[in-house]
Design a protein around this motif. Structure first.
Motif, PDB file in Angstrom:
ATOM      1  N   ARG A  32       0.713  -1.231   0.059  1.00 21.06           N
ATOM      2  CA  ARG A  32       0.185   0.091   0.134  1.00 21.06           C
ATOM      3  C   ARG A  32       0.986   1.334  -0.099  1.00 21.06           C
ATOM      4  O   ARG A  32       0.533   2.280  -0.697  1.00 21.06           O
ATOM      5  CB  ARG A  32      -1.085  -0.067   1.251  1.00 21.06           C
ATOM      6  N   GLU A  36       1.259   4.216  -2.977  1.00 18.50           N
ATOM      7  CA  GLU A  36       0.948   5.495  -2.670  1.00 18.50           C
ATOM      8  C   GLU A  36       2.106   6.299  -3.135  1.00 18.50           C
ATOM      9  O   GLU A  36       2.115   7.408  -3.634  1.00 18.50           O
ATOM     10  CB  GLU A  36       0.628   5.583  -1.142  1.00 18.50           C
ATOM     11  N   ALA A  39       1.743   6.887  -6.598  1.00 12.47           N
ATOM     12  CA  ALA A  39       0.643   7.874  -6.927  1.00 12.47           C
ATOM     13  C   ALA A  39       1.097   9.318  -6.641  1.00 12.47           C
ATOM     14  O   ALA A  39       0.973  10.165  -7.330  1.00 12.47           O
ATOM     15  CB  ALA A  39      -0.460   7.663  -6.102  1.00 12.47           C
ATOM     16  N   ALA A 159       4.607   8.646   1.278  1.00 16.54           N
ATOM     17  CA  ALA A 159       3.754   7.556   1.355  1.00 16.54           C
ATOM     18  C   ALA A 159       3.828   7.180   2.663  1.00 16.54           C
ATOM     19  O   ALA A 159       2.497   6.755   3.220  1.00 16.54           O
ATOM     20  CB  ALA A 159       4.083   6.682   0.559  1.00 16.54           C
ATOM     21  N   ARG A 162       1.741   9.255   5.004  1.00 11.13           N
ATOM     22  CA  ARG A 162       0.334   9.216   4.728  1.00 11.13           C
ATOM     23  C   ARG A 162      -0.339   8.004   5.289  1.00 11.13           C
ATOM     24  O   ARG A 162      -1.645   7.863   5.639  1.00 11.13           O
ATOM     25  CB  ARG A 162      -0.029   9.385   3.291  1.00 11.13           C
ATOM     26  N   GLU A 163       0.375   6.790   5.018  1.00  9.81           N
ATOM     27  CA  GLU A 163      -0.322   5.451   5.406  1.00  9.81           C
ATOM     28  C   GLU A 163       0.037   4.849   6.663  1.00  9.81           C
ATOM     29  O   GLU A 163      -0.464   3.871   6.806  1.00  9.81           O
ATOM     30  CB  GLU A 163       0.087   4.284   4.150  1.00  9.81           C
TER      31      GLU A 163
END
Length: 188
Positions: A32, A36, A39, A159, A162-163
């Motif tokens: 994940r 990210e 992205a 990332a 964020r995750e």
């Protein structure tokens, strides 16, 4: 003609990546985060996972398929990259490894393909030295980013922020930096 990503990195038409090991190693979170990070850089990707019905210890893998165009099949069919954190993850994924694949494994894995694209690294040991055996997934991601150049370290750090929950962000960031420093000499 070679295409490039917005960051100037070479673009593959399709790149199939697997993080494999046992349940509880953070493989799904790792994929994940990689998804990210891609992205963040404006890349197209899909992410999927599979795990056995045991909460810890059963085979688990999470895949990321990177494409520059829309993919009509977002699941792996042959691995361009395998990141294996234990023997179970390697053994259960070995049949999908393409001949020229980048294979990144923990040094404790007993078997693996021969060749210049195999990297045995002390992933678990570096995780323990950084603060916890549970951050081997982040060490492996950092090492992968250094070896592949698929995304930048800044995108990986963003990332992770964020995750992951805020209380684990600093430790996960330190683990990713440890992985980057572990693999940077090999990437040259």
């Amino acid at each position: 003609m070679t295409r490039s990503t917005p960051q100037g990195r070479p673009a593959a038409d399709r790149l199939e990546i697997r993080l494999a090991g046992s349940g509880g190693q953070g493989l799904i979170l790792g994929a994940r985060i990689l998804f990210e990070a891609l992205a963040v850089e404006g890349r197209r990707a899909s992410q999927s996972q599979s795990y056995e019905p045991t909460s810890r210890g059963g085979f688990c893998h999470s895949d990321v398929v990177v494409t520059e165009d829309l993919s009509d099949f977002p699941l792996v069919t042959g691995l361009d990259v395998l990141i294996a954190l234990d023997q179970v993850g390697y053994d259960r994924s070995a049949g999908l490894i393409k001949p020229d694949a980048l294979v990144l494994v923990d040094e404790g894995i007993a078997t693996g393909p021969a060749g210049g694209r195999l990297h045995r690294l002390p992933i678990a040991a570096r995780a323990v030295a950084t603060g916890s055996p549970r951050i081997a997934n982040m060490v492996a991601l950092g090492a992968f980013v250094a070896l592949s150049g698929l995304c930048g370290p800044e995108a990986l750090a963003e990332a992770i922020r964020r995750e992951t929950p805020e209380k684990f962000a600093d430790l996960n960031l330190a683990a990713a930096r440890a992985g980057l420093s572990l693999a940077e000499p090999l990437a040259a």
